[in-house]
Design a protein around this motif. Structure first.
Motif, PDB file in Angstrom:
ATOM      1  N   MET A  54       0.849  -1.075   0.065  1.00 59.71           N
ATOM      2  CA  MET A  54      -0.001   0.029  -0.030  1.00 59.71           C
ATOM      3  C   MET A  54       0.781   1.263  -0.152  1.00 59.71           C
ATOM      4  SD  MET A  54      -2.983  -0.915  -0.352  1.00 59.71           S
ATOM      5  CE  MET A  54      -2.632  -2.401  -1.029  1.00 59.71           C
ATOM      6  N   TRP A  55       1.913   1.262   0.613  1.00 58.11           N
ATOM      7  CA  TRP A  55       2.834   2.338   0.848  1.00 58.11           C
ATOM      8  C   TRP A  55       3.447   2.413  -0.651  1.00 58.11           C
ATOM      9  CZ3 TRP A  55       8.221   2.486  -0.105  1.00 58.11           C
ATOM     10  CH2 TRP A  55       8.698   3.585   0.203  1.00 58.11           C
ATOM     11  N   LEU A  56       3.786   1.577  -1.313  1.00 58.94           N
ATOM     12  CA  LEU A  56       4.426   1.480  -2.525  1.00 58.94           C
ATOM     13  C   LEU A  56       3.348   2.178  -3.847  1.00 58.94           C
ATOM     14  CD1 LEU A  56       6.381  -1.637  -3.191  1.00 58.94           C
ATOM     15  CD2 LEU A  56       7.223   0.765  -3.115  1.00 58.94           C
ATOM     16  N   ILE A  57       2.000   1.733  -3.608  1.00 57.82           N
ATOM     17  CA  ILE A  57       0.813   2.137  -4.472  1.00 57.82           C
ATOM     18  C   ILE A  57       0.906   3.694  -4.208  1.00 57.82           C
ATOM     19  CG2 ILE A  57      -1.366   2.328  -5.038  1.00 57.82           C
ATOM     20  CD1 ILE A  57      -1.120  -0.948  -4.658  1.00 57.82           C
ATOM     21  N   ALA A  58       0.995   4.020  -2.963  1.00 57.07           N
ATOM     22  CA  ALA A  58       0.711   5.409  -2.753  1.00 57.07           C
ATOM     23  C   ALA A  58       1.966   6.176  -3.143  1.00 57.07           C
ATOM     24  CB  ALA A  58       0.549   5.613  -1.079  1.00 57.07           C
ATOM     25  N   GLY A  59       3.088   5.514  -2.927  1.00 55.66           N
ATOM     26  CA  GLY A  59       4.195   6.295  -3.532  1.00 55.66           C
ATOM     27  C   GLY A  59       4.314   6.657  -5.049  1.00 55.66           C
ATOM     28  N   PHE A  60       3.600   5.440  -5.649  1.00 54.50           N
ATOM     29  CA  PHE A  60       3.854   5.723  -7.313  1.00 54.50           C
ATOM     30  C   PHE A  60       2.856   6.497  -7.828  1.00 54.50           C
ATOM     31  CE2 PHE A  60       6.351   1.605  -7.067  1.00 54.50           C
ATOM     32  CZ  PHE A  60       7.522   2.061  -7.302  1.00 54.50           C
ATOM     33  N   THR A  61       1.657   6.641  -6.927  1.00 56.10           N
ATOM     34  CA  THR A  61       0.461   7.460  -7.479  1.00 56.10           C
ATOM     35  C   THR A  61       0.471   8.984  -6.993  1.00 56.10           C
ATOM     36  OG1 THR A  61      -0.536   6.772  -5.481  1.00 56.10           O
ATOM     37  CG2 THR A  61      -1.248   5.643  -7.530  1.00 56.10           C
ATOM     38  N   ILE A  62       1.379   9.176  -5.843  1.00 50.28           N
ATOM     39  CA  ILE A  62       1.878  10.562  -5.559  1.00 50.28           C
ATOM     40  C   ILE A  62       3.016  10.951  -5.603  1.00 50.28           C
ATOM     41  CG2 ILE A  62       1.405  12.073  -3.339  1.00 50.28           C
ATOM     42  CD1 ILE A  62      -0.271   9.984  -2.130  1.00 50.28           C
ATOM     43  N   ASP A  63       3.675  11.905  -5.076  1.00 53.61           N
ATOM     44  CA  ASP A  63       5.119  11.983  -5.110  1.00 53.61           C
ATOM     45  C   ASP A  63       5.886  10.910  -4.198  1.00 53.61           C
ATOM     46  OD1 ASP A  63       7.581  13.011  -5.803  1.00 53.61           O
ATOM     47  OD2 ASP A  63       7.117  15.049  -4.639  1.00 53.61           O
ATOM     48  N   PHE A  64       6.555  10.219  -4.987  1.00 48.67           N
ATOM     49  CA  PHE A  64       7.318   9.027  -4.166  1.00 48.67           C
ATOM     50  C   PHE A  64       8.115   9.572  -3.044  1.00 48.67           C
ATOM     51  CE2 PHE A  64      10.405   5.807  -3.609  1.00 48.67           C
ATOM     52  CZ  PHE A  64       9.624   4.761  -3.455  1.00 48.67           C
ATOM     53  N   MET A  65       8.963  10.507  -3.280  1.00 51.40           N
ATOM     54  CA  MET A  65       9.613  11.038  -2.269  1.00 51.40           C
ATOM     55  C   MET A  65       9.076  11.994  -0.954  1.00 51.40           C
ATOM     56  SD  MET A  65      12.451   9.414  -2.725  1.00 51.40           S
ATOM     57  CE  MET A  65      13.978   9.697  -3.241  1.00 51.40           C
ATOM     58  N   ARG A  66       7.897  12.198  -1.107  1.00 49.98           N
ATOM     59  CA  ARG A  66       7.075  13.156  -0.360  1.00 49.98           C
ATOM     60  C   ARG A  66       6.177  12.331   0.524  1.00 49.98           C
ATOM     61  NH1 ARG A  66       6.465  19.080  -3.013  1.00 49.98           N
ATOM     62  NH2 ARG A  66       8.472  19.092  -4.209  1.00 49.98           N
ATOM     63  N   ILE A  67       6.301  11.135   0.627  1.00 49.62           N
ATOM     64  CA  ILE A  67       5.047  10.465   1.343  1.00 49.62           C
ATOM     65  C   ILE A  67       5.579  10.056   2.500  1.00 49.62           C
ATOM     66  CG2 ILE A  67       3.745   9.809  -0.921  1.00 49.62           C
ATOM     67  CD1 ILE A  67       4.928   6.987  -0.371  1.00 49.62           C
ATOM     68  N   GLY A  68       6.754  10.425   3.239  1.00 51.52           N
ATOM     69  CA  GLY A  68       7.155   9.926   4.528  1.00 51.52           C
ATOM     70  C   GLY A  68       8.277   8.884   4.335  1.00 51.52           C
TER      71      GLY A  68
END
Length: 103
Positions: A54-68
């Protein structure tokens, strides 16, 4: 794409290999724990794998380096630790000491 722009193709490939290794470690630990008869640890590994995905999916759909990214280092560190624990032999509990017979 941001990682590819900042680090180039070798950096992107290295990052993808690193993330794939983490996912495979969680999956491998889960299957080993399940084969050893430890369903609780297997479920923990599967839950961590789902959280990582889920973290990877969020990272690839949002800005990868800004998701914590720094907050996920602990999650990623658990993968090799759990894989190592799943490879160690099961230690059985020592037998309780028998009481000495009094005469």
């Amino acid at each position: 794409l941001q990682v590819a722009l900042e680090l180039g193709i070798p950096g992107l490939v290295t990052l993808l290999l690193f993330l794939t290794r983490i996912g495979r470690s969680f999956a491998g630990a889960a299957s080993r724990f399940r084969a050893r008869g430890e369903p609780g640890m297997a479920v923990l590994c599967e839950a961590l794998l789902i959280g990582f995905a889920m973290w990877l999916i969020a990272g690839f759909t949002i800005d990868f380096m800004r998701i914590g990214f720094k907050n996920v280092w602990f999650l990623m560190a658990l993968a090799p630790v759990l894989l190592r624990f799943s490879r160690e032999p099961i230690e059985t509990a020592p037998e309780p000491a028998r009481a000495l017979a009094t005469t």
